[in-house]
Design an enzyme around this catalytic site. Structure first.
Site, PDB file in Angstrom:
ATOM      1  N   GLU A  81     -15.675   0.178  -5.532  1.00  0.00           N
ATOM      2  CA  GLU A  81     -15.750   0.515  -4.115  1.00  0.00           C
ATOM      3  C   GLU A  81     -16.211  -0.687  -3.292  1.00  0.00           C
ATOM      4  OE1 GLU A  81     -15.996   2.791  -0.494  1.00  0.00           O
ATOM      5  OE2 GLU A  81     -14.778   2.797  -2.329  1.00  0.00           O
ATOM      6  N   HIS A 263       6.902  16.122  -3.297  1.00  0.00           N
ATOM      7  CA  HIS A 263       6.992  14.675  -3.523  1.00  0.00           C
ATOM      8  C   HIS A 263       8.210  14.336  -4.382  1.00  0.00           C
ATOM      9  CE1 HIS A 263       5.579  10.607  -3.558  1.00  0.00           C
ATOM     10  NE2 HIS A 263       5.391  10.582  -4.860  1.00  0.00           N
TER      11      HIS A 263
END
Length: 349
Positions: A81, A263
């Protein structure tokens, strides 16, 4: 004086190219961070448990967990992160430099090729918005709308940086008049192709943010059925409540299946559209355009292969990250073709 301005123009081009290359890394790091479930690896923003980097020593970890009792430190999630944040922050500084240089050069006497000031300022606004989305991703605990918007913002930043690079350094196609007319007639199809690719990227983001990638573990069927139970209303409910921790997702299996199947249908639409566009471009019988057609078909094949591998191999990390990266390359290739089409000129002009 002209020579000096040419050097400054080259500086802007190099800055734009560097920012574009860095944006590729940021997009890949963002995908990696998301796929290893490190989006909440740091519960605060912009630091990590109050650190400029992340808590690493035993004493630092103990203090961090005392200050954030609801978020135990997981060192395998803190560093992805923060690495992503620092790369993104560096990209923001590069884009700020591009905007400042563009403003400075636009004030001076214009040179032969004008400075794309509006595009540079738009990129600056976009990267500031991206920083806000990055913050909201953490503070709103991976709210799917924000996560998807953050992904789209990353792709948009990458795309507009690529357009900036092309405006500063790309020559346009030179065609005979009949070929140019036929190429111009394909503009609506190109724009349609761009729209369906963007929608497919958005669907991919929605799949990822709602943890629906493994909702259908088989292919071409889903859960052993051609028409499995689905819940499209819940799957595409964009009014989800703010407040729950969305790590791991909040939807039931039928809602995730609906997202996954959509999708897949999107992939079929993109494939058909790009095949038709490629055939029509090929018929122009221009060597340079043929190369672009082969490139976009090759990238499309790679993307379909990666997507299928994600399903059959249960989402291996390298394949999933590659799927994101190749999706970005597919978008950039299509943008390149459209840019050259809209800037194509007659040979004798």
């Amino acid at each position: 004086m002209f020579f000096k301005k040419e050097i400054e123009h080259k500086t802007l081009f190099r800055l734009a190219l560097a920012a574009f290359l860095l944006a590729i890394i940021v997009v890949i790091l963002g995908a990696f961070t998301r796929l290893v479930d490190a989006g909440l690896g740091c519960p605060d923003w912009p630091g990590c448990y109050g650190h400029l980097l992340w808590p690493n020593e035993a004493e630092e970890i103990a203090k961090a967990e005392a200050n954030f009792p609801h978020a135990p430190v997981e060192t395998d999630k803190t560093w992805p992160e923060m690495v992503h944040r620092y790369f993104a922050g560096t990209l923001g500084l590069l884009i700020l430099s591009i905007a400042i240089l563009s403003i400075r050069e636009s004030i001076k006497q214009p040179i032969k090729q004008s400075i794309p000031l509006k595009l540079s300022l738009f990129l600056l606004a976009l990267v500031i918005l991206q920083a806000a989305f990055g913050m909201w991703t953490v503070t709103l605990k991976l709210w799917p709308k924000v996560v998807t918007a953050h992904l789209l913002g990353g792709f948009a930043t990458l795309s507009f940086l690529w357009i900036l690079v092309q405006r500063l350094g790309t020559t346009s196609w030179r065609l005979q008049e009949p070929q140019l007319q036929r190429l111009n007639s394909l503009k609506p199809l190109m724009i349609f192709a761009l729209i369906v690719v963007i929608i497919q990227i958005a669907l991919g983001g929605w799949v990822s943010s709602n943890y629906a990638a493994l909702a259908c573990p088989d292919f071409p069927q889903c859960l052993g059925q051609w028409i499995p139970p689905t819940d499209f209303k819940s799957g595409f409910n964009v009014w989800q409540d703010i407040g729950p921790n969305y790590l791991g997702g909040q939807l039931d299996n039928e809602a995730r299946t609906a997202i996954h199947l959509t999708h897949r249908v999107g992939a079929a639409v993109v494939t058909l559209t790009l095949l038709i566009l490629g055939v029509k471009l090929w018929r122009l019988k221009v060597g340079g355009i043929h190369d672009w057609v082969l490139l976009i078909w090759g990238i499309l094949l790679a993307q379909l292969t990666l997507g299928l591998s994600n399903v059959l191999l249960a989402l291996p990390l390298s394949v999933a990250v590659g799927h994101n990266a190749v999706g970005a390359v597919l978008l950039l290739t299509l943008i390149s073709i459209i840019y050259r089409t809209y800037n194509a000129r007659l040979i004798d002009t």
